[in-house]
Design an enzyme around this catalytic site. Sequence first.
Site, PDB file in Angstrom:
ATOM      1  N   TRP A   1      61.831  38.639  35.911  1.00 43.57           N
ATOM      2  CA  TRP A   1      61.624  39.897  35.206  1.00 43.57           C
ATOM      3  C   TRP A   1      60.428  40.695  35.709  1.00 43.57           C
ATOM      4  O   TRP A   1      60.209  41.811  35.266  1.00 43.57           O
ATOM      5  CB  TRP A   1      61.421  39.599  33.712  1.00 43.57           C
ATOM      6  CG  TRP A   1      60.532  38.394  33.497  1.00 43.57           C
ATOM      7  CD1 TRP A   1      60.951  37.117  33.226  1.00 43.57           C
ATOM      8  CD2 TRP A   1      59.102  38.315  33.581  1.00 43.57           C
ATOM      9  NE1 TRP A   1      59.874  36.251  33.139  1.00 43.57           N
ATOM     10  CE2 TRP A   1      58.719  36.970  33.349  1.00 43.57           C
ATOM     11  CE3 TRP A   1      58.093  39.261  33.818  1.00 43.57           C
ATOM     12  CZ2 TRP A   1      57.392  36.544  33.357  1.00 43.57           C
ATOM     13  CZ3 TRP A   1      56.769  38.828  33.833  1.00 43.57           C
ATOM     14  CH2 TRP A   1      56.438  37.493  33.604  1.00 43.57           C
ATOM     15  N   ASN A   2      59.626  40.147  36.624  1.00 39.53           N
ATOM     16  CA  ASN A   2      58.402  40.893  36.987  1.00 39.53           C
ATOM     17  C   ASN A   2      58.679  42.065  37.924  1.00 39.53           C
ATOM     18  O   ASN A   2      58.071  43.121  37.804  1.00 39.53           O
ATOM     19  CB  ASN A   2      57.319  39.956  37.540  1.00 39.53           C
ATOM     20  CG  ASN A   2      57.777  39.134  38.714  1.00 39.53           C
ATOM     21  OD1 ASN A   2      58.968  38.941  38.925  1.00 39.53           O
ATOM     22  ND2 ASN A   2      56.830  38.648  39.484  1.00 39.53           N
TER      23      ASN A   2
ATOM     24  N   LYS B   1      72.513  36.282  38.646  1.00 40.43           N
ATOM     25  CA  LYS B   1      72.053  36.240  37.264  1.00 40.43           C
ATOM     26  C   LYS B   1      70.664  36.879  37.233  1.00 40.43           C
ATOM     27  O   LYS B   1      69.704  36.296  37.708  1.00 40.43           O
ATOM     28  CB  LYS B   1      71.964  34.813  36.711  1.00 40.43           C
ATOM     29  CG  LYS B   1      71.791  34.841  35.185  1.00 40.43           C
ATOM     30  CD  LYS B   1      70.970  33.709  34.616  1.00 40.43           C
ATOM     31  CE  LYS B   1      69.504  33.815  34.861  1.00 40.43           C
ATOM     32  NZ  LYS B   1      68.800  34.887  34.135  1.00 40.43           N
TER      33      LYS B   1
ATOM     34  N   GLU C   1      61.443  30.854  46.038  1.00 40.42           N
ATOM     35  CA  GLU C   1      60.178  31.623  46.059  1.00 40.42           C
ATOM     36  C   GLU C   1      59.524  31.371  44.711  1.00 40.42           C
ATOM     37  O   GLU C   1      59.958  31.887  43.685  1.00 40.42           O
ATOM     38  CB  GLU C   1      60.496  33.102  46.303  1.00 40.42           C
ATOM     39  CG  GLU C   1      59.304  33.883  46.781  1.00 40.42           C
ATOM     40  CD  GLU C   1      58.431  34.350  45.646  1.00 40.42           C
ATOM     41  OE1 GLU C   1      57.570  33.548  45.189  1.00 40.42           O
ATOM     42  OE2 GLU C   1      58.601  35.483  45.211  1.00 40.42           O
TER      43      GLU C   1
ATOM     44  N   GLU D   1      48.698  28.856  37.855  1.00 41.70           N
ATOM     45  CA  GLU D   1      48.885  30.296  38.033  1.00 41.70           C
ATOM     46  C   GLU D   1      48.833  30.997  36.664  1.00 41.70           C
ATOM     47  O   GLU D   1      49.666  30.699  35.799  1.00 41.70           O
ATOM     48  CB  GLU D   1      50.262  30.512  38.672  1.00 41.70           C
ATOM     49  CG  GLU D   1      50.600  31.934  38.978  1.00 41.70           C
ATOM     50  CD  GLU D   1      52.033  32.084  39.504  1.00 41.70           C
ATOM     51  OE1 GLU D   1      52.890  31.250  39.152  1.00 41.70           O
ATOM     52  OE2 GLU D   1      52.276  33.031  40.257  1.00 41.70           O
TER      53      GLU D   1
ATOM     54  N   CYS E   1      53.707  37.416  41.843  1.00 45.62           N
ATOM     55  CA  CYS E   1      53.524  36.088  42.463  1.00 45.62           C
ATOM     56  C   CYS E   1      52.452  36.095  43.532  1.00 45.62           C
ATOM     57  O   CYS E   1      51.863  35.060  43.824  1.00 45.62           O
ATOM     58  CB  CYS E   1      54.846  35.577  43.009  1.00 45.62           C
ATOM     59  SG  CYS E   1      55.646  36.735  44.108  1.00 45.62           S
TER      60      CYS E   1
HETATM   61  P1  NAD Z   1      60.375  30.553  33.389  1.00 45.98           P
HETATM   62  O1  NAD Z   1      60.091  29.547  34.430  1.00 45.98           O
HETATM   63  O2  NAD Z   1      61.029  30.100  32.118  1.00 45.98           O
HETATM   64  O3  NAD Z   1      61.313  31.705  33.976  1.00 45.98           O
HETATM   65  C1  NAD Z   1      61.079  32.351  35.200  1.00 45.98           C
HETATM   66  C2  NAD Z   1      62.400  32.984  35.642  1.00 45.98           C
HETATM   67  O4  NAD Z   1      63.307  31.956  35.927  1.00 45.98           O
HETATM   68  C3  NAD Z   1      63.065  33.823  34.547  1.00 45.98           C
HETATM   69  O5  NAD Z   1      63.565  34.996  35.105  1.00 45.98           O
HETATM   70  C4  NAD Z   1      64.193  32.952  34.008  1.00 45.98           C
HETATM   71  O6  NAD Z   1      65.318  33.692  33.605  1.00 45.98           O
HETATM   72  C5  NAD Z   1      64.521  32.099  35.186  1.00 45.98           C
HETATM   73  N1  NAD Z   1      64.969  30.772  34.791  1.00 45.98           N
HETATM   74  C6  NAD Z   1      64.411  29.953  33.882  1.00 45.98           C
HETATM   75  N2  NAD Z   1      65.103  28.798  33.776  1.00 45.98           N
HETATM   76  C7  NAD Z   1      66.128  28.896  34.660  1.00 45.98           C
HETATM   77  C8  NAD Z   1      67.194  28.029  35.023  1.00 45.98           C
HETATM   78  N3  NAD Z   1      67.337  26.811  34.471  1.00 45.98           N
HETATM   79  N4  NAD Z   1      68.064  28.465  35.949  1.00 45.98           N
HETATM   80  C9  NAD Z   1      67.933  29.673  36.531  1.00 45.98           C
HETATM   81  N5  NAD Z   1      66.941  30.542  36.231  1.00 45.98           N
HETATM   82  C10 NAD Z   1      66.052  30.149  35.308  1.00 45.98           C
HETATM   83  O7  NAD Z   1      59.030  31.226  33.044  1.00 45.98           O
HETATM   84  P2  NAD Z   1      58.629  32.596  32.331  1.00 45.98           P
HETATM   85  O8  NAD Z   1      57.976  32.294  31.023  1.00 45.98           O
HETATM   86  O9  NAD Z   1      59.721  33.607  32.334  1.00 45.98           O
HETATM   87  O10 NAD Z   1      57.530  33.032  33.360  1.00 45.98           O
HETATM   88  C11 NAD Z   1      56.389  32.230  33.477  1.00 45.98           C
HETATM   89  C12 NAD Z   1      56.192  31.643  34.824  1.00 45.98           C
HETATM   90  O11 NAD Z   1      57.245  31.878  35.740  1.00 45.98           O
HETATM   91  C13 NAD Z   1      54.981  32.262  35.450  1.00 45.98           C
HETATM   92  O12 NAD Z   1      53.836  31.538  35.082  1.00 45.98           O
HETATM   93  C14 NAD Z   1      55.248  32.205  36.912  1.00 45.98           C
HETATM   94  O13 NAD Z   1      54.736  31.006  37.442  1.00 45.98           O
HETATM   95  C15 NAD Z   1      56.727  32.133  37.032  1.00 45.98           C
HETATM   96  N6  NAD Z   1      57.310  33.368  37.562  1.00 45.98           N
HETATM   97  C16 NAD Z   1      57.231  33.553  38.898  1.00 45.98           C
HETATM   98  C17 NAD Z   1      57.764  34.702  39.444  1.00 45.98           C
HETATM   99  C18 NAD Z   1      57.683  34.952  40.920  1.00 45.98           C
HETATM  100  O14 NAD Z   1      57.763  36.101  41.344  1.00 45.98           O
HETATM  101  N7  NAD Z   1      57.595  33.910  41.743  1.00 45.98           N
HETATM  102  C19 NAD Z   1      58.341  35.651  38.618  1.00 45.98           C
HETATM  103  C20 NAD Z   1      58.425  35.416  37.239  1.00 45.98           C
HETATM  104  C21 NAD Z   1      57.900  34.257  36.721  1.00 45.98           C
END
Ligand code: NAD
Length: 475
Positions: free
Chosen positions: A151-152, A175, A250, A380, A284
Amino acid sequence: MTYQTDLKLFIDGVWSGAEGRDCMPVTNPATGETLAQLPMASKADLDAALHAAEKAYPKWRATDVETRAAILHKAAAYLKKNAKEIGALLTQEQGKPVKEAVGEVYGAAQMFDWYAEEAKRDYGRTLVRPVGQRSIVTRQPVGVVATFTPWNFPIYLLAKKVAAALAAGCSVISKPPEETPACVNAVAKALDEAGLPAGTFQLVHGDPDMVSRHLMASDIVRKVSFTGSVGVGKHLMGLAADGLKRLTLELGGHAPVLVFDDVDLEKTLDKLVPQKFRNAGQVCVSPTRFYVQEGIYDDFIKGFAERTAKVQVGNGMDEGTQMGPLAHERRLPAVHDLITDAKAKGARIAAGGEPMGNANFFQPTLIADAPLDARIMNEEPFGPVAVARPFKDLDEALEQANRLPYGLAAFAFTNQLQRANILGDMIEAGMVGINNFAISGADTPFGGVKDSGFGSEGGKEGLETYQVVKAIHMS
Ligand code: NAD
């Protein structure tokens, strides 16, 4: 601009709404208001998407590259034409200032334009063989691809994967993040309007765990690309193992910024502070661990804190807003807990440090003298928080930069050429910016090492990630 409320799935060229499906609310992070109800894909929807992608793949793969490129260019043109409206949707769903949101839409359009052309330059090579014989090395599309994006940067990160995969000749099931459905639907609309054949690109909103398990259990999917957290990345790698699916991960980072005492400090701070608080630090490659050479450390903290206190926080739709809210309410305690822990371990809060008391707003924050065992020096923060510590010399700076298991982006500020070269060589990261934050673009490979994942997106490497290599020998 008003928010579009008829959120839909896009499967086999058909848009479908709630129609008996489970729904979840979409929330504006700046106001807490429910914007719409998002229909979630069922297992039957996912099976329909899988079969449509399987059917569409051979036709798309056989479509000549000029035709594929023309469709991608048309999708880019749609995004550019509608950038203002799409950007407003993104801001309402995610919170970032609307200027940044519109810029993101243009960035996504650039991906489609760039990969449209890059697909044409995919020449392969001919090996040296005796007269009358030929050996050709060629690249072919990997097959049906599943993507999972966060979502970022919901539009840009989706476009980065989808543009490359479609250019390579793959069909794609994506997705997107459930937090930001309307703005990503605009990408599907762009491809639909551009004339992409049904089934070639499909968008399935839904429960992330259910969707990823279901798609990855299918033999139809040959490649998975994910952007998100390390934990989810490792989980998906486990799911990919069963079907030996190719994977690009990533997974974020904890970017160090090494500031040496030969820089113009005021000018450097003018660059660093806006970069830190861009997208409320939910980036990120956000600069986060600031290691500052000891002679300029106190002035650095003072100058950084003064600028941080002046960052204009507000609704991203308001003119003048420099930083919006955190994208999701679950991010508030996550960020706050890290700050509380650092304080308890002896760190000094030089600016901010607290939620702002309304919706998902959090103060832009600077933590000075954070001890190495503070959680925030190791995890992070993914929020508007900078941490700073002094260092003595190049060796110590490098040791600190490389001490975490992350290795996505790293930055250094210095005017000494030899030091810059050593930093470029020795920092363990996929991207190193020296006096420079411009590390991401359509022509640029972007990806991490160590726990930050593997595989590149962007550049010619981004196309190759959706291809398999074939050697053909003839005599
Ligand atoms: P999260 O790990 O729950 O989700 C991150 C993303 O992954 C979301 O878009 C979510 O829909 C997707 N996701 C979660 N579980 C999944 C699964 N089982 N299968 C497929 N997709 C899945 O965390 P959050 O609370 O949304 O974000 C927090 C952390 O996520 C941050 O601290 C950061 O480390 C990481 N993050 C990284 C990026 C990046 O650009 N690398 C972007 C968003 C979040």
